[in-house]
Scaffold this motif. Structure first.
Motif, mmCIF file in Angstrom:
data_model
loop_
_atom_site.group_PDB
_atom_site.id
_atom_site.type_symbol
_atom_site.label_atom_id
_atom_site.label_comp_id
_atom_site.label_asym_id
_atom_site.label_seq_id
_atom_site.Cartn_x
_atom_site.Cartn_y
_atom_site.Cartn_z
ATOM 1 N N ASP A 142 30.738 40.324 47.265
ATOM 2 C CA ASP A 142 32.322 40.234 47.356
ATOM 3 C C ASP A 142 32.851 38.663 47.123
ATOM 4 O O ASP A 142 33.106 38.272 46.238
ATOM 5 C CB ASP A 142 32.993 40.849 48.401
ATOM 6 C CG ASP A 142 34.370 40.906 48.166
ATOM 7 O OD1 ASP A 142 34.957 41.036 47.123
ATOM 8 O OD2 ASP A 142 35.143 41.015 49.269
ATOM 9 N N LYS A 148 38.771 34.285 44.463
ATOM 10 C CA LYS A 148 39.764 34.191 45.715
ATOM 11 C C LYS A 148 39.106 33.153 46.443
ATOM 12 O O LYS A 148 38.174 33.460 47.104
ATOM 13 C CB LYS A 148 39.850 35.780 46.370
ATOM 14 C CG LYS A 148 40.937 36.668 45.625
ATOM 15 C CD LYS A 148 41.223 37.795 46.411
ATOM 16 C CE LYS A 148 42.029 38.728 45.696
ATOM 17 N NZ LYS A 148 42.217 39.951 46.281
ATOM 18 N N LYS A 232 32.129 44.194 40.353
ATOM 19 C CA LYS A 232 33.112 43.191 40.806
ATOM 20 C C LYS A 232 33.510 42.572 39.495
ATOM 21 O O LYS A 232 34.987 42.512 39.413
ATOM 22 C CB LYS A 232 32.618 42.339 41.891
ATOM 23 C CG LYS A 232 33.898 41.441 42.275
ATOM 24 C CD LYS A 232 33.999 41.058 43.365
ATOM 25 C CE LYS A 232 35.417 40.256 43.875
ATOM 26 N NZ LYS A 232 35.478 39.674 44.984
ATOM 27 N N ARG A 246 42.959 44.891 40.333
ATOM 28 C CA ARG A 246 42.155 44.333 41.381
ATOM 29 C C ARG A 246 42.545 44.755 42.769
ATOM 30 O O ARG A 246 41.670 44.776 43.592
ATOM 31 C CB ARG A 246 42.563 42.835 41.059
ATOM 32 C CG ARG A 246 41.213 41.962 42.099
ATOM 33 C CD ARG A 246 41.242 40.661 41.778
ATOM 34 N NE ARG A 246 40.409 40.001 42.595
ATOM 35 C CZ ARG A 246 39.670 38.948 42.467
ATOM 36 N NH1 ARG A 246 39.997 38.003 41.476
ATOM 37 N NH2 ARG A 246 38.898 38.401 43.278
HETATM 38 N N1 GLY Z 1 37.915 40.744 48.070
HETATM 39 C C1 GLY Z 1 38.631 41.386 47.114
HETATM 40 C C2 GLY Z 1 38.873 40.888 45.852
HETATM 41 O O1 GLY Z 1 37.981 39.933 45.488
HETATM 42 O O2 GLY Z 1 39.863 41.263 45.036
#
Ligand code: GLY
Length: 371
Positions: A142, A148, A232, A246
């Motif tokens: 993640d 982020k 992801k 997201r």
């Molecule tokens: N950890 C959640 C995201 O990257 O949006």
């Protein structure tokens, strides 16, 4: 007096590679020599006290031997250190070591390191490029992917941060063997989250291969590293700034983040997310999106991964309900939750909207119904 129009339209290409492998130190060096960070020779390696001796020192030596000016900047391991104060200290150390706009940052470690170093890189000298060398399953699953970056504040996690994409992400699966079992389990929580939102087949794979994963079997680890990435990046490519899709990556995080803070970071991120997944599953069942049998399969998988699904006795449940309101998804004072639909999908409440308002009474019932 006049009015001046400052035309500053941008076309940005923030594309980057995620490389997965067993031992990627040499690959990092080759990429840097081939201009991954342009012609920058000054490199700030940011790492924590656990990863320094495992990876930080040897990466620094390798870079020095190749003619780079590489310095290590180290902070004490743990989410409690992911603060503005730690960031300021590292910035001062980097300035004292002569780092300026011409430096590049290499984050070496888990999610705390990549979050903090990526945020620091975004504002240091108004922004310098960075790469992530991820050494934990949690960061591979993640944190290191998706741009982020953030620090925590006393109020809640990740409230101060930036979307700041790395130049490249290295997921070194060899490093997982150095992790305590508790950290592997923590990373598995984000992996189970991905399975819940994206693919029933992946959920079934985790059910079948959990023992192998806990034993760091190379084939099983490589498979989940790739699958986590695939899930992801497909979300991030469609909605980098979390204006819609997201949000699905926040499954289990409304309760998870709150419990992480209320526990004073006594719970690891993945442990808190695991309890958060159990909480949203109660909501999903109540809303008719998950059967009781599916919810029990989820709980069984989390427990098989060595993760908690109950709220620890020392957590004040009423304080937890109040802490939910520090979540970034809160809109007009109302809580919002992402909800799973079966084991491998999420509910799209209306086109492009993946979270639903939750009344305080419902949230309280959810928290007080958990064991
Ligand atoms: N950890 C959640 C995201 O990257 O949006």
């Amino acid at each position: 007096m006049g009015v001046f129009q400052v035309e500053l339209k941008r076309v940005v290409d923030d594309s980057y590679e995620i490389e997965i492998g067993f031992g990627l130190e040499e690959k990092l060096l080759t990429d840097l020599q081939n201009g991954l960070l342009g012609n920058r020779k000054k490199l700030a390696l940011i790492t924590d006290s656990n990863v320094k001796s495992l990876y930080g020192d040897k990466l620094r030596e390798m870079l020095l031997a190749a003619g780079f000016q590489a310095e290590l900047f180290v902070f004490e391991a743990g989410e409690r250190q992911k603060t503005r104060e730690t960031q300021a200290r590292l910035e001062d150390e980097m300035l004292a070591a002569g780092c300026r706009r011409d430096c590049g940052v290499i984050a070496v470690g888990g999610g705390v390191v990549t979050d903090l170093a990526g945020f620091l890189a975004g504002t240091f000298a108004r922004g310098v490029p960075f790469v992530n060398y991820a050494t934990t399953l949690l960061s591979a699953a993640d944190a290191s992917v998706g741009g982020k970056t953030a620090v925590d504040t006393p109020l809640a996690t990740n409230l101060i941060g930036l979307f700041n994409q790395p130049k490249k992400v290295y997921l070194d699966v060899n490093a997982w063997k150095t992790l305590p079992k508790r950290q592997i389990s923590s990373g598995l929580a984000e992996t189970i989250k991905h399975a819940c939102i994206a693919r029933p087949g992946f959920f079934a794979y985790l059910e079948e291969h959990m023992e192998a994963l806990l034993a760091c079997d190379p084939a099983a680890c490589a498979y989940i590293a790739e699958e986590n990435c695939r899930i992801k990046y497909q979300v991030v490519m469609q909605d980098e700034r979390e204006s819609g899709l997201r949000e699905v990556l926040n499954l289990g995080h409304t309760v998870g983040r709150a419990i992480e803070t209320v526990s004073g970071y006594g719970l690891l991120h993945g442990e808190a997310v695991s309890i958060g997944l159990a909480a949203q599953a109660l909501l999903a069942e109540r809303l008719g999106f998950l059967t009781a049998e599916e919810r029990h399969r989820l709980l069984a998988l989390l427990e098989k991964a060595g993760l908690p699904t109950a709220i620890p006795p020392k957590i004040d449940r009423e304080a937890l309900v109040q802490k939910l309101y520090t979540d970034k998804k809160v809109r007009d004072g109302r809580l919002r939750c992402v909800v799973q639909k079966g084991l491998g999908n999420v509910v799209e409440f209306s086109p492009g909207v993946f979270s639903t308002p939750v009344e305080e009474q419902t949230a309280r019932e959810m928290i007080f119904s958990l064991p």
